[in-house]
Scaffold this motif. Structure first.
Motif, PDB file in Angstrom:
ATOM      1  N   HIS A 175     100.468  44.818  59.576  1.00 28.51           N
ATOM      2  CA  HIS A 175     100.539  44.285  60.938  1.00 28.51           C
ATOM      3  C   HIS A 175      99.269  43.539  61.322  1.00 28.51           C
ATOM      4  CE1 HIS A 175     104.263  46.476  61.748  1.00 28.51           C
ATOM      5  NE2 HIS A 175     103.698  47.494  61.087  1.00 28.51           N
ATOM      6  N   ALA A 176      98.513  43.116  60.328  1.00 30.44           N
ATOM      7  CA  ALA A 176      97.259  42.424  60.641  1.00 30.44           C
ATOM      8  C   ALA A 176      97.574  41.070  61.242  1.00 30.44           C
ATOM      9  CB  ALA A 176      96.428  42.240  59.380  1.00 30.44           C
ATOM     10  N   PRO A 177      96.952  40.756  62.374  1.00 34.09           N
ATOM     11  CA  PRO A 177      97.192  39.450  62.986  1.00 34.09           C
ATOM     12  C   PRO A 177      96.537  38.348  62.175  1.00 34.09           C
ATOM     13  CG  PRO A 177      95.433  40.575  64.130  1.00 34.09           C
ATOM     14  CD  PRO A 177      95.966  41.555  63.132  1.00 34.09           C
ATOM     15  N   ALA A 178      96.962  37.131  62.366  1.00 35.16           N
ATOM     16  CA  ALA A 178      96.342  35.991  61.691  1.00 35.16           C
ATOM     17  C   ALA A 178      94.908  35.862  62.143  1.00 35.16           C
ATOM     18  CB  ALA A 178      97.115  34.711  62.021  1.00 35.16           C
ATOM     19  N   VAL A 179      94.024  35.605  61.172  1.00 37.46           N
ATOM     20  CA  VAL A 179      92.610  35.496  61.505  1.00 37.46           C
ATOM     21  C   VAL A 179      92.111  34.133  61.070  1.00 37.46           C
ATOM     22  CG1 VAL A 179      92.187  37.964  61.340  1.00 37.46           C
ATOM     23  CG2 VAL A 179      91.917  36.524  59.310  1.00 37.46           C
ATOM     24  N   SER A 180      91.049  33.724  61.667  1.00 39.16           N
ATOM     25  CA  SER A 180      90.403  32.456  61.304  1.00 39.16           C
ATOM     26  C   SER A 180      89.272  32.771  60.334  1.00 39.16           C
ATOM     27  CB  SER A 180      89.854  31.774  62.556  1.00 39.16           C
ATOM     28  OG  SER A 180      89.132  30.626  62.192  1.00 39.16           O
ATOM     29  N   ILE A 181      89.395  32.293  59.095  1.00 39.38           N
ATOM     30  CA  ILE A 181      88.372  32.551  58.082  1.00 39.38           C
ATOM     31  C   ILE A 181      87.181  31.634  58.352  1.00 39.38           C
ATOM     32  CG2 ILE A 181      87.872  32.597  55.640  1.00 39.38           C
ATOM     33  CD1 ILE A 181      89.954  34.614  56.552  1.00 39.38           C
ATOM     34  N   GLN A 182      86.041  32.239  58.565  1.00 40.04           N
ATOM     35  CA  GLN A 182      84.844  31.458  58.841  1.00 40.04           C
ATOM     36  C   GLN A 182      84.233  30.978  57.525  1.00 40.04           C
ATOM     37  OE1 GLN A 182      83.895  30.708  61.937  1.00 40.04           O
ATOM     38  NE2 GLN A 182      85.781  31.748  62.576  1.00 40.04           N
ATOM     39  N   PRO A 183      83.797  29.727  57.458  1.00 40.84           N
ATOM     40  CA  PRO A 183      83.177  29.237  56.219  1.00 40.84           C
ATOM     41  C   PRO A 183      81.914  30.040  55.882  1.00 40.84           C
ATOM     42  CG  PRO A 183      83.097  27.569  57.956  1.00 40.84           C
ATOM     43  CD  PRO A 183      83.784  28.763  58.522  1.00 40.84           C
ATOM     44  N   PHE A 184      81.764  30.275  54.585  1.00 40.00           N
ATOM     45  CA  PHE A 184      80.595  31.020  54.118  1.00 40.00           C
ATOM     46  C   PHE A 184      79.372  30.105  54.134  1.00 40.00           C
ATOM     47  CE2 PHE A 184      77.782  32.486  50.776  1.00 40.00           C
ATOM     48  CZ  PHE A 184      77.668  33.835  51.075  1.00 40.00           C
ATOM     49  N   ASP A 185      78.280  30.610  54.591  1.00 40.29           N
ATOM     50  CA  ASP A 185      77.046  29.810  54.676  1.00 40.29           C
ATOM     51  C   ASP A 185      76.052  30.338  53.651  1.00 40.29           C
ATOM     52  OD1 ASP A 185      74.819  28.374  55.291  1.00 40.29           O
ATOM     53  OD2 ASP A 185      75.048  28.584  57.470  1.00 40.29           O
ATOM     54  N   TRP A 186      75.729  29.469  52.646  1.00 36.12           N
ATOM     55  CA  TRP A 186      74.834  29.916  51.580  1.00 36.12           C
ATOM     56  C   TRP A 186      73.395  30.067  52.046  1.00 36.12           C
ATOM     57  CZ3 TRP A 186      74.647  32.184  47.098  1.00 36.12           C
ATOM     58  CH2 TRP A 186      75.853  32.376  46.420  1.00 36.12           C
ATOM     59  N   ARG A 187      73.115  29.677  53.276  1.00 31.72           N
ATOM     60  CA  ARG A 187      71.753  29.904  53.783  1.00 31.72           C
ATOM     61  C   ARG A 187      71.465  31.387  53.917  1.00 31.72           C
ATOM     62  NH1 ARG A 187      71.805  26.081  58.959  1.00 31.72           N
ATOM     63  NH2 ARG A 187      73.907  26.989  59.007  1.00 31.72           N
ATOM     64  N   PHE A 188      72.538  32.224  54.013  1.00 30.15           N
ATOM     65  CA  PHE A 188      72.339  33.664  54.067  1.00 30.15           C
ATOM     66  C   PHE A 188      71.865  34.212  52.715  1.00 30.15           C
ATOM     67  CE2 PHE A 188      75.911  33.594  57.396  1.00 30.15           C
ATOM     68  CZ  PHE A 188      74.984  33.377  58.423  1.00 30.15           C
ATOM     69  N   VAL A 189      72.078  33.443  51.636  1.00 29.15           N
ATOM     70  CA  VAL A 189      71.794  33.944  50.287  1.00 29.15           C
ATOM     71  C   VAL A 189      70.601  33.247  49.644  1.00 29.15           C
ATOM     72  CG1 VAL A 189      72.709  34.175  47.947  1.00 29.15           C
ATOM     73  CG2 VAL A 189      74.193  34.573  49.918  1.00 29.15           C
ATOM     74  N   GLU A 190      70.590  31.899  49.703  1.00 31.13           N
ATOM     75  CA  GLU A 190      69.571  31.178  48.948  1.00 31.13           C
ATOM     76  C   GLU A 190      68.191  31.354  49.562  1.00 31.13           C
ATOM     77  OE1 GLU A 190      70.498  27.087  48.975  1.00 31.13           O
ATOM     78  OE2 GLU A 190      70.326  26.858  51.134  1.00 31.13           O
ATOM     79  N   SER A 191      67.207  31.179  48.719  1.00 37.27           N
ATOM     80  CA  SER A 191      65.814  31.322  49.131  1.00 37.27           C
ATOM     81  C   SER A 191      64.948  30.521  48.187  1.00 37.27           C
ATOM     82  CB  SER A 191      65.401  32.800  49.085  1.00 37.27           C
ATOM     83  OG  SER A 191      63.995  32.921  49.249  1.00 37.27           O
ATOM     84  N   GLU A 192      63.808  30.044  48.693  1.00 37.71           N
ATOM     85  CA  GLU A 192      62.866  29.335  47.833  1.00 37.71           C
ATOM     86  C   GLU A 192      62.230  30.284  46.829  1.00 37.71           C
ATOM     87  OE1 GLU A 192      60.040  27.108  50.000  1.00 37.71           O
ATOM     88  OE2 GLU A 192      61.511  26.050  51.210  1.00 37.71           O
ATOM     89  N   ASP A 193      62.203  31.564  47.151  1.00 40.82           N
ATOM     90  CA  ASP A 193      61.663  32.572  46.253  1.00 40.82           C
ATOM     91  C   ASP A 193      62.794  33.080  45.365  1.00 40.82           C
ATOM     92  OD1 ASP A 193      60.793  34.938  45.038  1.00 40.82           O
ATOM     93  OD2 ASP A 193      59.367  35.334  46.663  1.00 40.82           O
ATOM     94  N   TYR A 194      62.708  32.855  44.060  1.00 44.26           N
ATOM     95  CA  TYR A 194      63.790  33.237  43.164  1.00 44.26           C
ATOM     96  C   TYR A 194      64.046  34.742  43.174  1.00 44.26           C
ATOM     97  CZ  TYR A 194      64.954  28.834  40.874  1.00 44.26           C
ATOM     98  OH  TYR A 194      65.431  27.570  40.600  1.00 44.26           O
ATOM     99  N   ARG A 195      63.005  35.530  43.343  1.00 46.03           N
ATOM    100  CA  ARG A 195      63.216  36.980  43.379  1.00 46.03           C
ATOM    101  C   ARG A 195      64.077  37.363  44.585  1.00 46.03           C
ATOM    102  NH1 ARG A 195      58.077  36.008  42.241  1.00 46.03           N
ATOM    103  NH2 ARG A 195      57.196  36.665  40.250  1.00 46.03           N
ATOM    104  N   LYS A 196      63.778  36.776  45.728  1.00 50.81           N
ATOM    105  CA  LYS A 196      64.560  37.065  46.928  1.00 50.81           C
ATOM    106  C   LYS A 196      65.977  36.527  46.772  1.00 50.81           C
ATOM    107  CE  LYS A 196      64.508  36.561  51.963  1.00 50.81           C
ATOM    108  NZ  LYS A 196      63.789  35.989  53.131  1.00 50.81           N
ATOM    109  N   TYR A 197      66.095  35.378  46.160  1.00 50.51           N
ATOM    110  CA  TYR A 197      67.403  34.778  45.909  1.00 50.51           C
ATOM    111  C   TYR A 197      68.270  35.723  45.073  1.00 50.51           C
ATOM    112  CZ  TYR A 197      70.694  31.198  44.219  1.00 50.51           C
ATOM    113  OH  TYR A 197      71.804  30.464  43.896  1.00 50.51           O
ATOM    114  N   ILE A 198      67.675  36.271  44.010  1.00 51.10           N
ATOM    115  CA  ILE A 198      68.404  37.206  43.153  1.00 51.10           C
ATOM    116  C   ILE A 198      68.781  38.467  43.936  1.00 51.10           C
ATOM    117  CG2 ILE A 198      68.186  38.695  41.118  1.00 51.10           C
ATOM    118  CD1 ILE A 198      66.379  36.459  39.920  1.00 51.10           C
ATOM    119  N   ALA A 199      67.842  38.961  44.756  1.00 54.47           N
ATOM    120  CA  ALA A 199      68.129  40.154  45.562  1.00 54.47           C
ATOM    121  C   ALA A 199      69.273  39.898  46.535  1.00 54.47           C
ATOM    122  CB  ALA A 199      66.872  40.575  46.314  1.00 54.47           C
ATOM    123  N   ASN A 200      69.309  38.715  47.126  1.00 59.67           N
ATOM    124  CA  ASN A 200      70.394  38.370  48.044  1.00 59.67           C
ATOM    125  C   ASN A 200      71.741  38.316  47.328  1.00 59.67           C
ATOM    126  OD1 ASN A 200      68.571  38.214  50.124  1.00 59.67           O
ATOM    127  ND2 ASN A 200      68.435  35.979  50.124  1.00 59.67           N
TER     128      ASN A 200
END
Length: 387
Positions: free
Chosen positions: A49-74
């Protein structure tokens, strides 16, 4: 990791965006689940009975980082599998180091220079300094991957010679290139089988010639006339031999092509010299003719080995030819006694040696002598073999 290397890897923010775009295509379920969880947070909805939902586009800014270690952790925080993380990071690091590798290669037109000799095409592969730089590059990459992923990355050292055969077909599209390589593999297998299975030595050349004709016919059927000509310029025995013979002439691509055509199409009674002069001109033809002399080839090669230029090889060759021209009438004058002839020839040789030492080093002249490319047929050297 050294400070310089750390700065090199961690400072490339643009590379992270490329990796993010690549990795995003791998995780559609991460994109969907994140949007669904955000929409239904704290809501209890019965199954079905789940109503129709609007799928929000994924934003890679939540994941990517200039620091590769942080990028991997994300990436790990978003549930990205470890193997996929490794694939992403290794691909990115390979790209970063490929830029450095290309800079070591120098100017590269990405075209196979079939008109140049094997030695000129592979000059870098014989440069020990360049090889050490390549090896250090591989060690730097290993250190980066160890630092970022904790893995011991082993990479086979690049062997430039291994790429030579495939690079010859750079003018073909990938599909035709694969088809030609398959034909060549089949031909090589049949040739090996024929050679191995033959007991009658007289039959071998005939069978091998039949196999070659079959192979040539198959290749010709696969390629356009223009592609076939390009193939023959790179693969045919005549063209390969020509590239070696013309090393000291150092032809341009157009000159090589013209000479190849003339040699291939030469009819009985036609003067090769006249036709070559017609396309090369008198001056360039004189250089071509000189380049075919084994004595000049030796002088050119020894000049290169001793850090001398082409002009030095040219002068040495002129000195040699002048001495030989002076010696000819002496050798043909039977009125001279043996001692008189020997004295005259020794004087010619001594004068040529003095002139040569103003152009070549003593060791280079001795190397010429050792290869039978100097004046030993006129007279023995007046000076010791080694100084």
């Amino acid at each position: 990791m050294s400070p310089q290397l750390k700065s090199f890897v961690l400072g490339l923010a643009a590379g992270a965006l490329v990796v993010g775009m690549f990795a995003w295509r791998l995780f559609p379920r991460v994109q969907q689940s994140a949007a669904v969880q955000q929409t239904h947070s704290g809501t209890n909805i019965p199954d079905g009975h789940a109503p129709a939902v609007s799928i929000q586009p994924f934003d890679w800014r939540f994941v990517e980082s200039e620091d590769y270690r942080k990028y991997i952790a994300n990436l790990r925080a978003f549930g990205c599998p470890e193997q996929t993380i490794r694939d992403i990071i290794i691909a990115d690091v390979n790209k970063l180091f490929e830029d450095r590798r290309q800079s070591l290669m120098g100017e590269n037109t990405n075209r196979y220079a079939y008109w140049k000799s094997w030695a000129k095409r592979n000059a870098l592969a014989m440069d020990e300094g360049w090889l050490k730089q390549q090896q250090q590059l591989a060690r730097d990459k290993q250190a980066v991957l160890k630092e970022l992923l904790g893995i011991d990355w082993e990479e086979k050292p690049e062997q430039p010679f291994e790429l030579e055969w495939d690079k010859q077909l750079d003018f073909l599209d990938p599909k035709k290139r694969t088809a030609v390589l398959e034909l060549e593999q089949q031909h090589a297998a049949r040739r090996m089988k024929a050679v191995w299975g033959m007991r009658d030595g007289n039959a071998a050349p005939r069978k091998l010639d039949e196999l070659k004709k079959e192979h040539d016919t198959s290749v010709a059927a696969l390629l356009t006339p223009e592609e076939l000509e390009a193939y023959q310029l790179r693969r045919s025995p005549d063209a390969v031999r020509m590239s070696s013979e013309l090393e000291t002439f150092d032809p341009t691509e157009q000159e090589f092509l013209e000479i190849y055509k003339i040699r291939s199409q030469l009819q009985a009674g036609t003067s090769l010299e006249e036709r070559l002069k017609g396309v090369l001109g008198d001056a360039r033809y004189a250089e071509y003719a000189r380049s075919q002399d084994s004595g000049y080839q030796a002088a050119y090669r020894i000049a290169e080995e001793n850090g001398l230029n082409r002009e030095a090889a040219n002068k040495i060759f002129e000195i040699k030819k002048a001495a030989e021209a002076q010696a000819t009438p002496v050798l043909q004058d039977y009125r001279l006694s043996r001692d008189e002839r020997s004295a005259a020839l020794s004087a010619i040789r001594a004068e040529a040696d003095r002139a040569a030492h103003a152009v070549f080093t003593h060791d280079a002249i001795i190397a010429l002598e050792d290869q039978g490319a100097w004046l030993g047929k006129i007279a023995p050297p007046a000076t010791p073999a080694r100084q």
